[in-house]
Design a protein around this motif. Structure first.
Motif, PDB file in Angstrom:
ATOM      1  N   GLU A   1      37.246  28.472  33.900  1.00  0.00           N
ATOM      2  CA  GLU A   1      37.349  27.954  32.545  1.00  0.00           C
ATOM      3  C   GLU A   1      37.740  26.480  32.496  1.00  0.00           C
TER       4      GLU A   1
ATOM      5  N   ARG B   1      48.787  36.474  38.322  1.00  0.00           N
ATOM      6  CA  ARG B   1      48.282  36.713  36.969  1.00  0.00           C
ATOM      7  C   ARG B   1      49.290  37.472  36.136  1.00  0.00           C
TER       8      ARG B   1
ATOM      9  N   GLN C   1      40.610  26.978  37.226  1.00  0.00           N
ATOM     10  CA  GLN C   1      39.891  28.208  36.909  1.00  0.00           C
ATOM     11  C   GLN C   1      38.439  27.892  36.578  1.00  0.00           C
TER      12      GLN C   1
HETATM   13 MG    MG Z   1      40.485  34.264  35.181  1.00  0.00          MG
END
Ligand code: MG
Ligand code: ATP
Length: 662
Positions: free
Chosen positions: A432, A530, A430
C-alpha cells in the motif's frame, strides 16, 4: 475464516486498551561506516529540510524525474483520503526508466545482469532495454491495448517480465503482475478483478533444477474468466505448450517484427501505473492501485537514499520476486529510474547448491544486497561455512524487508555477510505504501538490530494508542502514517469503500497500517508484527515478534512463529512453533529450556505455554509466516484461506503434531 484488519478491530476481539508491552531490550548500536558517511547520497540535513517544508521537499525530489510538463501543484488533499500528487504534471514512466539514460550517454551501461537458474546469463544494456521495451510497446499496440486498459503479467523472474511491465507503462496501460507461483484459481480471480484484456506469460521458468510450467495455469484460468483477447507467451524453457489459435501469440514472433522505435507519450501524473494484490497474509488480497508521478518520485528517491546508490559504480541486487511490491519498486521502477546496474536471478537459493546466492554476489561484484528476513534465517539454518566460501567483500549496504527482522538474524547478516562492518538497513513498508517509509539511512543513522527506526525524510509516521493519541517514547501501540506521501495507494481497485474502511477509519485522519509498533527511549520505531497477530495474555498485549526474537536468540532455534490461542484462564495463551537448528534434537528438556529462555529474556508473562518443534512453518509465497493458520491449528479450527500458502502440505504436518500438545 479470513478477516480484514478493520473487521478484527471492529469486533475488538484482539486489541484491548492495554498498549503493547515493551519487553525486548536491545542495546547493541552500530555507527555508520565513516567512509560511507563521508560520501553518502543523503545526509542528516535532509530530515531538517523536509521538516521545514515537506511538500517543497517532495517537489524537489520530483525533479529527479524527467517531466514533459513540470508539475506546479505538489499535493491535492482536498478530498481525503483520495490524494493527487503532481497532478498537473505529465510524464512517461518508461521513458524515465530507460530512454533518458540512453539520451544522457549511458546506453552502454548494463541495466540487467540476468542469471538464469541453469547457469545461462545475459547482460542487457540500457540501449538494448530501450529497443526491447519499444518493440514490446508496439506489439501491445498492435494487439489493441490502449491507455487505461489492464494487462495481466504471469511470469518467471526473467528480463522479459520487466520489459513487459515497462511496455505497459509506456503506452499507459496498467499492469497487474500475478506471482508465478500462484494457482490458476488465484490468477483467474485477479484477471477478473482487474478485467485484463491481455495476459503476458511464459511457457515456464526454471525452479529447483527443473522447468516449471506457467502456461497451463493461464489456459485453465481462461476457462473461468472472459474478456482476455490475447495471451503473449515468452519461450523460456522450451516445454510443450497447448495452443489456442487466434488467442495465443509467441512473444518473440510478435516483438521481432516490430520497429525498435516508439515515441513515448506523456501521461498525467495520476495515470494508473499498476494494480498489485497484497500478499494475503491476513486475509483476502486487496487490489492496490498505484499511479505514476508520485510513485516514481518516491521509489527513485528512496532507492537513492536508503541504498546510497551510485549508478556508475554500484551493482545492486534485490532478491525479491517481481510478483511482489518489492520487485515492482526495487527491481523495476526505482533502480531503473536511477539508471542502476542490477542483477536479476531466476531461481531458488539452493540450486544447484546452498551457496548460489553468494556465488552470484562474488560473480557480479554485488555492492548492495536487498533481501528478506526469511531468507536470512534460512541461511543461518544452513550454516556459516556456506557464505564463508565466497568473496563477499564487494558488498557495502545490506537491506532487509518483508517482516520484522529478529535481532539475532540482523547480527548474523551484518557479521557473516557484511564482514561485521557493512550497514544493515531494515526497511518497513507495504504494498500500500508503494515505497520504503521507515528505515535507517546507511550514512547517517546509528543502527539498532531489529529496528526500522526512523521515518525517511518527508515521511510522517508515529505510534498511537487505542484512542489515536501519540504514545511517548517508551510506549507501544499502532503504527500510523499521519501525512499523505507521494507513492501512497490511491484506492483499492474498484472498491473505494473498502479503501476508506481498511486504512482510514480506525484513526481519524490517519492511515492505519495494521502493524503493532513501539517507540524506544530515543523515539525510534520498532515493528512488533501485525495487529491481527498481537496476543492478549492476562490483560497484556504481547508482540509475536518479540517472543519470536527471544526464541531465535536461543542457539538451538533457527526460526519461530508464535500465536495466541484462546485460553480459559489467561484469555490467550502463547503457543510457539519452532524450527530447530540442524544439530539440535528434540529431547525432553528442550521445551522447558526454551520456555525458560523466553521467560529470562522478556519476563515471565511472555513465557509460551506450549512449544512445538516442527519441520516447517506455513509461509506465503513471499516468505512471510502465516500466523493466522497456526492460530487456527492451535485453536482446533478449520483452516482459513490457504491459497497464498507456498506448500499446503506443511499444515498437515503441523496438525499431526498437535494432539501431543493438547
Ligand atoms: Mg498488509
Ligand atoms: P495482506 O495485507 O494481504 O495481509 P501483507 O501485509 O503480507 O498481506 P505486503 O504488503 O507484502 O502484504 O506486506 C507488508 C507488511 O509486511 C507490513 O504491513 C508488515 O507487517 C510487514 N513488513 C514489511 N517490512 C517490514 C519490516 N521491515 N519490519 C516489520 N514488518 C515489515
Amino acid at each position: 475464516m479470513a478477516r480484514d484488519t478493520a473487521d478484527t478491530l471492529r469486533k475488538g476481539d484482539v486489541v484491548s486498551n492495554e498498549s503493547l508491552a515493551n519487553l525486548l531490550k536491545e542495546e547493541r548500536r552500530f555507527a555508520p561506516p565513516a567512509e560511507l558517511a563521508a560520501a553518502a547520497n543523503v545526509t542528516a540535513e535532509a530530515y531538517e529540510q523536509a521538516k521545514a517544508d515537506r511538500l517543497g521537499f517532495w517537489a524537489e525530489q520530483a525533479r529527479r524525474l524527467t517531466w514533459n510538463t513540470e508539475p506546479n501543484e505538489t499535493l491535492d488533499w482536498s478530498n481525503p483520503p483520495f490524494a493527487k500528487w503532481f497532478q498537473d504534471g505529465t510524464l512517461n514512466v518508461a521513458y524515465n526508466c530507460v530512454d533518458r539514460h540512453v539520451e544522457a550517454g549511458n546506453g552502454d551501461r548494463v541495466a540487467i545482469h540476468f542469471e538464469g537458474e541453469p547457469g545461462d546469463s545475459r547482460a542487457i544494456t540500457y540501449a538494448e532495454l530501450k529497443d526491447e521495451v519499444s518493440r514490446a510497446a508496439n506489439a501491445l499496440l498492435e494487439l489493441g491495448v490502449r491507455q487505461g486498459d489492464r494487462v495481466a503479467v504471469y511470469m518467471p523472474m526473467i528480463p522479459e517480465t520487466a520489459v513487459a511491465m515497462l511496455a505497459c507503462a509506456r503506452i499507459g496501460a496498467a499492469h497487474s503482475v500475478v506471482f508465478g507461483g500462484f494457482s490458476a484459481d488465484a490468477l483467474a480471480t485477479r484477471i477478473k478483478d482487474a478485467d485484463a484484456k491481455v495476459v503476458i506469460t511464459a511457457d515456464g521458468g526454471w525452479r529447483r533444477g527443473k522447468p516449471s510450467a506457467l502456461k497451463p495455469a493461464v489456459d485453465e484460468a481462461l476457462t473461468k474468466v472472459d474478456g482476455v483477447e490475447h495471451v503473449l507467451v515468452v519461450r523460456r524453457t522450451a516445454q510443450d505448450v497447448d495452443w489456442t489459435d487466434g488467442r495465443d501469440i509467441w512473444w518473440h514472433e510478435i516483438t521481432e517484427r516490430q520497429p525498435a522505435e516508439h515515441t513515448p507519450e506523456a501521461f498525467e501524473a495520476e495515470q494508473p501505473l499498476f494494480i498489485l494484490y497484497t500478499s494475503g497474509t491476513t486475509g483476502k488480497p486487496k487490489g492496490i492501485l498505484h499511479t505514476s508521478g508520485g510513485y516514481l518520485t518516491q521509489v527513485a528517491y528512496t532507492h537513492h537514499a536508503v541504498f546510497d546508490l551510485k549508478p556508475e559504480t554500484d551493482v545492486y541486487w534485490c532478491t525479491a520476486d517481481v510478483g511482489w511490491v518489492t520487485g515492482h519498486s526495487y527491481i523495476v521502477y526505482g533502480p531503473l529510474a536511477n539508471g542502476a546496474t542490477q542483477v536479476m536471478y531466476e531461481g531458488t537459493p539452493d540450486t544447484p547448491h546452498q551457496g548460489r546466492f553468494w556465488e552470484i554476489v562474488q560473480k557480479y561484484g554485488v555492492t548492495i544486497l536487498y533481501t528478506a528476513p526469511t531468507v536470512i534465517r534460512m541461511f543461518m539454518k544452513w550454516g556459516d561455512d556456506i557464505p564463508a566460501k565466497f568473496d563477499l567483500s564487494s558488498l557495502r549496504v545490506l537491506g532487509s524487508v518483508g517482516e520484522p527482522i529478529n535481532p539475532e538474524a540482523w547480527i548474523w547478516y551484518r557479521d557473516r555477510i557484511g564482514a561485521g562492518a557493512k550497514p544493515v538497513v531494515d526497511t518497513w513498508w507495504q504494498t500500500e505504501t508503494g515505497a520504503i517509509m521507515i528505515s535507517p539511512l546507511p550514512g547517517v543513522t546509528e543502527t539498532k538490530p531489529g529496528s526500522a527506526q526512523v521515518p525517511l525524510p518527508g515521511i510522517a509516521a508515529t505510534v498511537v494508542d487505542d484512542e489515536g493519541n501519540e504514545v511517548p517514547s517508551g510506549g507501544g501501540g499502532y503504527l500510523v502514517l499521519t501525512e499523505p506521501w507521494p507513492s501512497m495507494l490511491r484506492t483499492i481497485w474498484g472498491d473505494d469503500e473498502r479503501f476508506v474502511d481498511t486504512y482510514w477509519s480506525r484513526f481519524q485522519g490517519k492511515y492505519f497500517a495494521g502493524d503493532g509498533a513501539k517507540k524506544d527511549d530515543d523515539g525510534d520505531i520498532w515493528l512488533l508484527g501485525r495487529v491481527d497477530d498481537v496476543m492478549l495474555v492476562s490483560g497484556h498485549n504481547i508482540s509475536t515478534t518479540e517472543v519470536e526474537s527471544a526464541l531465535v536468540s536461543h542457539p538451538k532455534v533457527a526460526e519461530a512463529a508464535v500465536v495466541g490461542a484462546a485460553d480459559e484462564t489467561t484469555g490467550q495463551a502463547i503457543v510457539a512453533f519452532v524450527i530447530l537448528r540442524g544439530s539440535a534434537s528434540e529431547d525432553e528438556g528442550l521445551v522447558d529450556e526454551l520456555r525458560n529462555h523466553v521467560g529470562a529474556t522478556l519476563g515471565p508473562i511472555a513465557k509460551p505455554k506450549r512449544v512445538l518443534p516442527v519441520a516447517e512453518l506455513p509461509k506465503t509465497r513471499s516468505g512471510k509466516i502465516m500466523r493466522r493458520l497456526l492460530r487456527d491449528v492451535a485453536e482446533n479450527r478449520d483452516l482459513g484461506d490457504v491459497t497464498t500458502l507456498t506448500d499446503a502440505g506443511v499444515m498437515d504436518l503441523i496438525q499431526a503434531k498437535l494432539p501431543s500438545a493438547r
